[in-house]
Design a protein around this motif. Structure first.
Motif, short mmCIF file in Angstrom:
data_model
loop_
_atom_site.label_atom_id
_atom_site.label_comp_id
_atom_site.label_asym_id
_atom_site.label_seq_id
_atom_site.Cartn_x
_atom_site.Cartn_y
_atom_site.Cartn_z
N THR A 87 0.86 -1.18 0.00
CA THR A 87 0.00 0.00 0.00
C THR A 87 0.89 1.23 0.00
N LYS A 88 0.49 2.25 -0.73
CA LYS A 88 1.31 3.45 -0.87
C LYS A 88 0.60 4.67 -0.28
N VAL A 89 1.40 5.53 0.32
CA VAL A 89 0.89 6.79 0.85
C VAL A 89 1.31 7.91 -0.09
N ARG A 90 0.34 8.71 -0.52
CA ARG A 90 0.62 9.88 -1.33
C ARG A 90 0.51 11.12 -0.45
N SER A 91 1.38 12.08 -0.68
CA SER A 91 1.40 13.30 0.14
C SER A 91 1.29 14.54 -0.72
N PHE A 92 0.64 15.53 -0.16
CA PHE A 92 0.45 16.81 -0.85
C PHE A 92 1.80 17.42 -1.23
#
Length: 220
Positions: free
Chosen positions: A69-74
């Protein structure tokens, strides 16, 4: 410095599996430890283990599938965190020998008490309506050979289950009747792992330094 002085290519470290076997045991037998003696010789397998015998020329094919699972950040065009959620190793084989152990694995039946009929010698197994999951200990043991002796490659799954069966062909042709099966390894809570790699043998010992391994000091 030239590339010739920088590179470290050693053709003597290229390995092939020239022969090998897949051994299977009920999960009720003790889990395996080391496969070899201090001199690199193979230890006998405990009671309960059986060799599946001849395999197709593909021998055993190991696959490793991972999911994350991947976390995307602003403000970031790349993932800022990635976590592994699944990591499974499978072993696919194509057994060629028709015998009690292989038949039991391929049908999913408990064949420990199975006997051939007294008169005709016929053996029959009915497919259950809801097959029970059966777990096994599985060891794939493969061998290469160098001047110093044999090199062993072991792939051990202390708790595995057959999760896929391949098609079985009964037609004429070059191939015999075969029993294609795929084992998936699961963590054994008693030993703490689902899969273990082994490298050993007299030939392995002779190449330790060349491969970059230091050997532990001998206990006095």
């Amino acid at each position: 410095m030239s590339y010739a002085a920088l590179q470290e290519k050693k053709s003597e470290l290229i390995r092939k599996a020239l022969d090998g076997s897949v051994f299977v045991a009920p999960d009720s037998v003790p889990s395996l430890g080391a496969l070899t003696t201090t001199g690199g010789e193979l230890l006998p397998l405990p009671s309960g283990w059986g060799d599946l015998g001849h395999l197709s020329t593909d021998a055993a094919a190991f696959a490793r599938a991972t999911e994350t699972t991947k976390v995307r950040s602003f403000g970031s065009v790349e993932s800022t965190r990635e976590d592994v959620t699944s990591d499974e190793i499978t072993m696919a084989i194509n057994a060629q020998e028709t015998k009690k152990q292989v038949i039991g694995l391929f049908t999913g039946a408990d064949v420990a008490a199975l006997r051939a009929t007294a008169g005709s010698g016929e053996v029959a197994i009915a497919k259950p309506d809801r097959p029970k999951p059966r777990y096994y200990r599985v060891l794939g043991l493969f061998v290469d050979e160098v001047e110093a002796g044999e090199i062993y490659f072991g792939r051990y799954m202390p708790r595995s289950r057959i999760t896929e069966f391949g098609d079985q062909n009964m037609g004429e042709g070059d191939d015999p009747i075969q029993y294609p099966m795929t084992f998936t390894g699961y963590k054994d809570s008693a030993v703490g792992f689902s899969h273990r790699w082994h490298w050993a043998g007299p030939g392995w010992l002779a190449l330790l330094a060349s491969m970059g391994f230091d050997r532990e000091p001998t206990t006095p």
